[in-house]
Each structure stands twice: as C-alpha cells, then as structure tokens.
Design an enzyme around this catalytic site. Structure first.
Site, PDB file in Angstrom:
ATOM      1  N   GLU A  46       0.824  -1.207   0.000  1.00 35.88           N
ATOM      2  CA  GLU A  46       0.000   0.000   0.000  1.00 35.88           C
ATOM      3  C   GLU A  46       0.862   1.263   0.000  1.00 35.88           C
ATOM      4  OE1 GLU A  46      -2.074  -2.922   2.918  1.00 35.88           O
ATOM      5  OE2 GLU A  46      -0.072  -2.581   2.079  1.00 35.88           O
ATOM      6  N   TRP A 171      20.351 -40.925 -11.680  1.00 42.21           N
ATOM      7  CA  TRP A 171      19.508 -39.815 -12.119  1.00 42.21           C
ATOM      8  C   TRP A 171      18.266 -40.355 -12.802  1.00 42.21           C
ATOM      9  CZ3 TRP A 171      19.800 -35.175 -10.330  1.00 42.21           C
ATOM     10  CH2 TRP A 171      21.026 -34.649  -9.911  1.00 42.21           C
ATOM     11  N   ASP A 201      24.327 -38.867  -2.349  1.00 46.46           N
ATOM     12  CA  ASP A 201      24.270 -37.901  -3.455  1.00 46.46           C
ATOM     13  C   ASP A 201      25.212 -36.715  -3.278  1.00 46.46           C
ATOM     14  OD1 ASP A 201      22.324 -39.508  -4.525  1.00 46.46           O
ATOM     15  OD2 ASP A 201      20.642 -38.242  -3.903  1.00 46.46           O
ATOM     16  N   GLU A 284      13.301 -33.107   0.259  1.00 52.78           N
ATOM     17  CA  GLU A 284      13.746 -33.746  -0.975  1.00 52.78           C
ATOM     18  C   GLU A 284      14.223 -35.182  -0.780  1.00 52.78           C
ATOM     19  OE1 GLU A 284      16.195 -31.593  -3.633  1.00 52.78           O
ATOM     20  OE2 GLU A 284      15.091 -29.715  -3.436  1.00 52.78           O
ATOM     21  N   GLY A 286      15.731 -38.674   1.787  1.00 53.39           N
ATOM     22  CA  GLY A 286      15.371 -39.825   0.975  1.00 53.39           C
ATOM     23  C   GLY A 286      13.992 -40.397   1.247  1.00 53.39           C
ATOM     24  N   THR A 289      12.891 -40.558   4.945  1.00 57.98           N
ATOM     25  CA  THR A 289      12.530 -39.247   5.479  1.00 57.98           C
ATOM     26  C   THR A 289      11.184 -38.795   4.945  1.00 57.98           C
ATOM     27  OG1 THR A 289      14.864 -38.630   5.688  1.00 57.98           O
ATOM     28  CG2 THR A 289      13.270 -36.831   5.648  1.00 57.98           C
ATOM     29  N   LEU A 290      10.970 -38.947   3.646  1.00 56.98           N
ATOM     30  CA  LEU A 290       9.695 -38.563   3.045  1.00 56.98           C
ATOM     31  C   LEU A 290       8.539 -39.355   3.660  1.00 56.98           C
ATOM     32  CD1 LEU A 290      10.974 -38.372  -0.617  1.00 56.98           C
ATOM     33  CD2 LEU A 290       9.856 -36.471   0.564  1.00 56.98           C
TER      34      LEU A 290
END
Length: 341
Positions: A46, A171, A201, A284, A286, A289-290
């Site tokens: 603003e 990859w 990695d 991201e 591994g 973890t995901l």
C-alpha cells in the site's frame, strides 16, 4: 484484484516471514498507482502504491481522495517493521478499499478492516479470496498451524522405484526437471534431506540452475556420522543439522539436538524451523525421510516427477494420495502435484 495478485507474486522468496501483498489504486477505471511488498522490513504494498501516485501526479491529494485502493491482503493495523498501512490509507483520505482476504495474524486479523471502517472508509472484502489465500499459503500455514508450509518432492522411475538399493547415485529425471527444482528452491526458505541422501548424493541443495537465493539447508543426522567434507557443510549458506549429540554453532553450520529421537521427530524439527521464522521447507528425501512426514500427515504439497526409465529392483517410491492433483509434462518427465486439503 488479479493485478494485485500478479504484483504480489513478485515478492516470492524475499518477503518472508511477511506475506506477499500487491496493491492497485484506481481512479475512474484507470490505474494511477500500484506497488507490492518487495523485501522483508521494507515498505508494504500500500505504501509503494500511494507513493507512486504522489510521485507521478502533482494533484495526488485530490486523486487519492476520489480513488479506490485494491489490496490482496488486509492492511496492517499495528506497528511492526513499518507503520500501519491502515493509518496511511486514512491519512490520504482514500474513500474505498477492496480487500482480497483477511490477514490471519493475531495482531491484524480484522483490526485493519475495523480501523478503516471506523474512519468512514467503504470496505469490501472477499474478492478473489481463494486465490489470495492460495498465494500466501506459506504465510497462512505458519500463522495458523505454527509450522512451515511443507512441500514434498521426489522423482521416481516409470515402474515406481525411488533409487537403486545398492547406495549408488542414479539420475531419474531430465535437465528440464532439474532446472525447475532449482527454481523452486529459490522460492522457498529451506530444503531438507536425510542422512542417506546427503551421504550418497552429496547434494549442494542450491539454485545453480535457477534464480533467486539458495535456501537454508536442513539435514537429519542422528549420530553425526556424515563426513564433514560434504557439500552440505561448506559454509556457503546456513545449514541446520538435527541430531541427538550436541547443540552448537560452527560458522553457518548450526547443530540442534532434539530431546527425543525415537518419536515425534518431524514435529520437533518443524517446531524448531517455525521458531527460526522459516516459513516453508521442501523435503527432498530420501525415501525414509519422506515417508516419515507422510505417515504423520505433515505435508501440504507433494511434487512428484516420474521419469521414462525403469529399474529392475530398488527402493520403492513413497506412496501418497489426494483428491486434489494436477499433472504436467516437463521435458520427457511427468510431474504430478498433489495438495493436502
């Protein structure tokens, strides 16, 4: 209001922990001023829009007195890094204000609208509200859930494998997808990986193929077993190492010991990130973890690349579902984005 949103989006990656906000000032259907929040601690949208009118028109006071201000988020009504925007709108006698959505932040929520109406200003709310809330979904998550906005990201082969099972680097996606991931990193505040991903990695977790600033890095290394010569520890950006051994600062590397590493680890990590004003994090990998975050229901978006190649065996990719998803083609890869409603 759509122009407000377009302007606001220009602040991604630079205004956090503030929200992204755009403002447009209209006089007889013509835009006479516009602005957005550029950087945390600097002028709000603003202010920039009003200042543009003052700079461009000698009769700015008369124009503002007959104009309508559109803004994607409720104007603030408190003193923070800058004075209240509601007071500035009142000062310049802008008679009408159109607001996309309310600000959920406790010291603002409804107070900006109330202050404007008490001053006799005509206030309209809820214009493109869904779109305005979506733009600031990171800010809303931090304020309402007391944790960062969580984006899960991984790549999987055409037959559903995450990686080989022999700890080799492999990859899956093409260069177009990798460039997109780097662009995403520049839009978020932190990127998180587990110990195995860091060791196998040796990622840099930066934005070398994209634009913007590199995010803070977060790694989970329970017993501090990672080699200190890995890219993660190169002191290029702030790196948080969650462990059970020590709490210590070594330059830009910050070791944070969790009280209990056997349960509630995702919750403890997210709370620590929240305390450090980290508004969003990309997880991201591994796979372990995901899956840990998925099992706890701690995610807001999942961005899943599927490549064209296959593995005969390996680590299975995480499994996740949502009724709200979209699919895109990125080079030769497929990208699916899921939203956790």
């Amino acid at each position: 209001m759509q122009r407000c949103l377009d302007l606001a989006a220009l602040g991604i990656g630079t205004v956090s922990p503030n929200p992204m906000v755009g403002a447009v000032i209209i006089m007889d259907t013509i835009i006479i001023g516009e602005g957005y929040h550029h950087k945390y601690g600097e002028a709000h949208a603003e202010v920039n829009a009003i200042n543009q009118v003052i700079s461009n028109f000698s009769d700015s006071a008369e124009l503002l007195d007959q104009s309508t201000l559109y803004v994607s988020l409720e104007p603030c009504a408190h003193y923070g890094k800058t004075p209240p925007c509601a007071d500035l709108i009142i000062k310049h006698k802008i008679p009408k204000v159109v607001i996309g959505c309310r600000d959920p932040f406790e010291v603002v929520n409804g107070k900006g609208i109330e202050k404007l109406r008490d001053a006799g200003i005509e206030v309209t709310t809820g214009i493109l509200e869904k779109e305005c809330r979506w733009l600031n979904r990171r800010f809303f998550a931090r304020v309402q859930k007391q944790r960062p906005y969580i984006i899960l990201k991984w790549a999987q082969t055409a037959n559903g494998f995450f990686a080989p099972d022999d700890n080799s680097q492999y990859w899956i996606t093409g260069i177009e997808s990798r460039k997109l991931v780097h662009q995403w990193r520049g839009e978020e505040e932190a990127v998180l990986v587990g110990k195995n991903t860091a060791a196998i990695d040796n990622p840099q977790l930066n934005v070398r193929y994209g634009n913007g600033k590199s995010p803070k890095r977060v790694v989970i290394d329970r017993k501090l077993e990672l080699n200190k010569h890995l890219n993660l520890f190169d002191q290029s950006v702030e790196t948080l190492i969650f462990n059970e051994v020590k709490t210590e600062i070594n330059g830009k590397n910050k070791y944070i010991a969790l009280e209990d590493f056997d349960r509630y680890v995702p919750q403890y990590i997210l709370y620590q990130l929240y305390l450090q004003d980290i508004q969003s994090v990309i997880i991201e990998g591994g796979a372990y973890t995901l899956n840990t975050f998925i099992e706890e229901g701690l995610w807001d978006e999942a961005r899943i690349f599927t490549g064209t190649n296959e593995l005969k065996k390996g680590i299975k990719a995480p499994s996740i579902s949502s009724e709200n998803s979209e699919e895109f083609t990125i080079g030769t890869d497929k990208l699916r984005i899921l939203i956790n409603n």
